[in-house]
Each structure stands twice: as structure tokens, then as C-alpha cells.
Design an enzyme around this catalytic site. Structure first.
Site, PDB file in Angstrom:
ATOM      1  N   THR A  75       7.565 -11.069 -17.083  1.00  0.00           N
ATOM      2  CA  THR A  75       6.398 -10.721 -16.274  1.00  0.00           C
ATOM      3  C   THR A  75       5.817  -9.392 -16.722  1.00  0.00           C
ATOM      4  OG1 THR A  75       7.139 -11.997 -14.368  1.00  0.00           O
ATOM      5  CG2 THR A  75       5.608 -10.184 -13.927  1.00  0.00           C
ATOM      6  N   TYR A  94      -5.285 -18.475 -20.339  1.00  0.00           N
ATOM      7  CA  TYR A  94      -3.892 -18.384 -19.901  1.00  0.00           C
ATOM      8  C   TYR A  94      -2.963 -18.605 -21.095  1.00  0.00           C
ATOM      9  CZ  TYR A  94      -5.740 -18.694 -15.139  1.00  0.00           C
ATOM     10  OH  TYR A  94      -6.420 -18.451 -13.963  1.00  0.00           O
ATOM     11  N   ARG A 108       0.825 -22.359 -17.899  1.00  0.00           N
ATOM     12  CA  ARG A 108       0.740 -22.606 -16.450  1.00  0.00           C
ATOM     13  C   ARG A 108       1.486 -21.534 -15.654  1.00  0.00           C
ATOM     14  NH1 ARG A 108       4.004 -26.196 -18.719  1.00  0.00           N
ATOM     15  NH2 ARG A 108       6.166 -26.236 -18.027  1.00  0.00           N
ATOM     16  N   ASN A 117       0.167  -9.873  -9.686  1.00  0.00           N
ATOM     17  CA  ASN A 117      -0.173  -8.589 -10.293  1.00  0.00           C
ATOM     18  C   ASN A 117      -0.324  -7.532  -9.200  1.00  0.00           C
ATOM     19  OD1 ASN A 117      -1.351  -6.420 -11.653  1.00  0.00           O
ATOM     20  ND2 ASN A 117      -3.193  -7.544 -12.255  1.00  0.00           N
ATOM     21  N   CYS A 125      -6.484  -8.882 -14.317  1.00  0.00           N
ATOM     22  CA  CYS A 125      -6.166 -10.309 -14.253  1.00  0.00           C
ATOM     23  C   CYS A 125      -7.420 -11.179 -14.097  1.00  0.00           C
ATOM     24  CB  CYS A 125      -5.138 -10.592 -13.172  1.00  0.00           C
ATOM     25  SG  CYS A 125      -5.536  -9.909 -11.563  1.00  0.00           S
ATOM     26  N   HIS A 126      -8.533 -10.584 -13.676  1.00  0.00           N
ATOM     27  CA  HIS A 126      -9.778 -11.356 -13.584  1.00  0.00           C
ATOM     28  C   HIS A 126     -10.277 -11.779 -14.965  1.00  0.00           C
ATOM     29  CE1 HIS A 126     -11.083  -7.154 -14.040  1.00  0.00           C
ATOM     30  NE2 HIS A 126     -12.167  -7.637 -14.635  1.00  0.00           N
TER      31      HIS A 126
END
Length: 164
Positions: A75, A94, A108, A117, A125-126
Site C-alpha cells: 500500500t 489503475y 482491481r 488514502n 488519488c483523483h
């Protein structure tokens, strides 16, 4: 003790939490989370000034220190790959972010990491989209995630302005 401050933006109120040495949380809220002082410290003030400049179109790169908190190695690698390699006005799919991260996280699984986040906007992340469209987004006012994502991407010039 953690400190909090908020800013009204075109996509809703954005709240920022600092532990005094790094920004630990950015969220769509105008009130301090439980156990967090509603008095902004110098780092919260700086983060809010940078967010204001971003929304005013005067800032493209955030430089406040961030702390992603307790994360798995994968992560953390995905979030840092996003933070370090996808600039203002750019997007990545992604699957593309999965490849950039050097992890075995499948495309995924990237969506789940984006949804968790802790410092959206700063770790952008947008800017992560699906291969066939915007994908999802959990930011913004309740129920307005994709509207918020579209607004942010249009604001950065990554998408043409919507006609509707």
C-alpha cells in the site's frame, strides 16, 4: 496533540489534520475529528494555504510533509508511486499505477488503496482512472464522488470541461 483546520472549496469543505510534524489526514469535513484539537498549528496553516493556492490555480505541487500512517509495504509503495510519479494535469490508469508501484497489487486492488488514502489531494488519488472511464472516487461531499473527481481533473486540465 493533533491539530485541525478546514477550508471551504468548490468541491466542499476540506479538513486537514497534523500531528505537528506531518499532515496525517485530509478529508471532506469542516469539523475536527474526535480527540483532535480544533486549533490549527503552523503545519495545518501551511497545508491549508497550499490547498487554497491549488484550488485558486496557483499551486501544482504540494510540499508539506505527510505521514501515511500504518500501511502495508505494498500500500505504501502504491501511494508513494502515485505521489512521486503522477503530476498535476496527468492521469494514470489503475493498471498503470499497479505497474509503476513495482508491487504485485492487481489493478482491481489499486482502487481499494485509493479509497483508503489518508491524504487525498496531496497524494492525488483523483488522478487514477479506469481504462474505460473515470473509475470511482470516494472524495467530496456524500454522493458527489465522481462529480468531485471530474471537477478536480478538469481544474488540472486533465479532462476537457464538461458541457453539462
Amino acid at each position: 496533540m493533533s491539530s485541525f483546520g478546514s477550508l471551504s472549496t468548490p468541491v466542499g469543505a476540506v479538513g486537514v489534520v497534523s500531528d505537528g510534524s506531518a499532515i496525517t489526514r485530509v478529508s471532506w469535513r469542516s469539523d475536527a475529528p474526535d480527540g483532535v484539537s480544533s486549533e490549527a498549528d503552523a503545519l495545518v496553516d501551511e497545508a491549508l494555504a497550499q490547498l487554497r493556492a491549488y484550488f485558486d490555480g496557483r499551486l501544482r505541487v504540494f510540499d508539506v510533509p505527510i505521514d501515511l500512517g500504518d500501511q502495508t509495504v505494498a500500500t505504501r509503495a502504491v501511494l508513494m508511486a502515485l505521489y512521486e510519479t503522477v503530476g498535476h494535469g496527468e492521469t494514470v490508469t489503475y493498471g498503470g499505477l499497479a505497474a509503476r508501484s513495482g508491487t504485485t497489487v492487481p489493478a482491481r486492488g489499486i482502487g481499494s488503496i485509493m479509497g483508503a488514502n489518508p491524504v487525498p489531494l496531496i497524494v492525488p488519488c483523483h488522478r487514477v482512472i479506469a481504462g474505460d472511464g473515470l473509475g470511482g472516487y470516494s472524495g467530496g461531499d456524500p454522493g458527489e464522488g465522481l462529480v468531485t473527481k471530474r471537477w478536480l481533473l478538469e481544474h488540472e486540465g486533465a479532462l476537457p470541461t464538461s458541457l453539462f
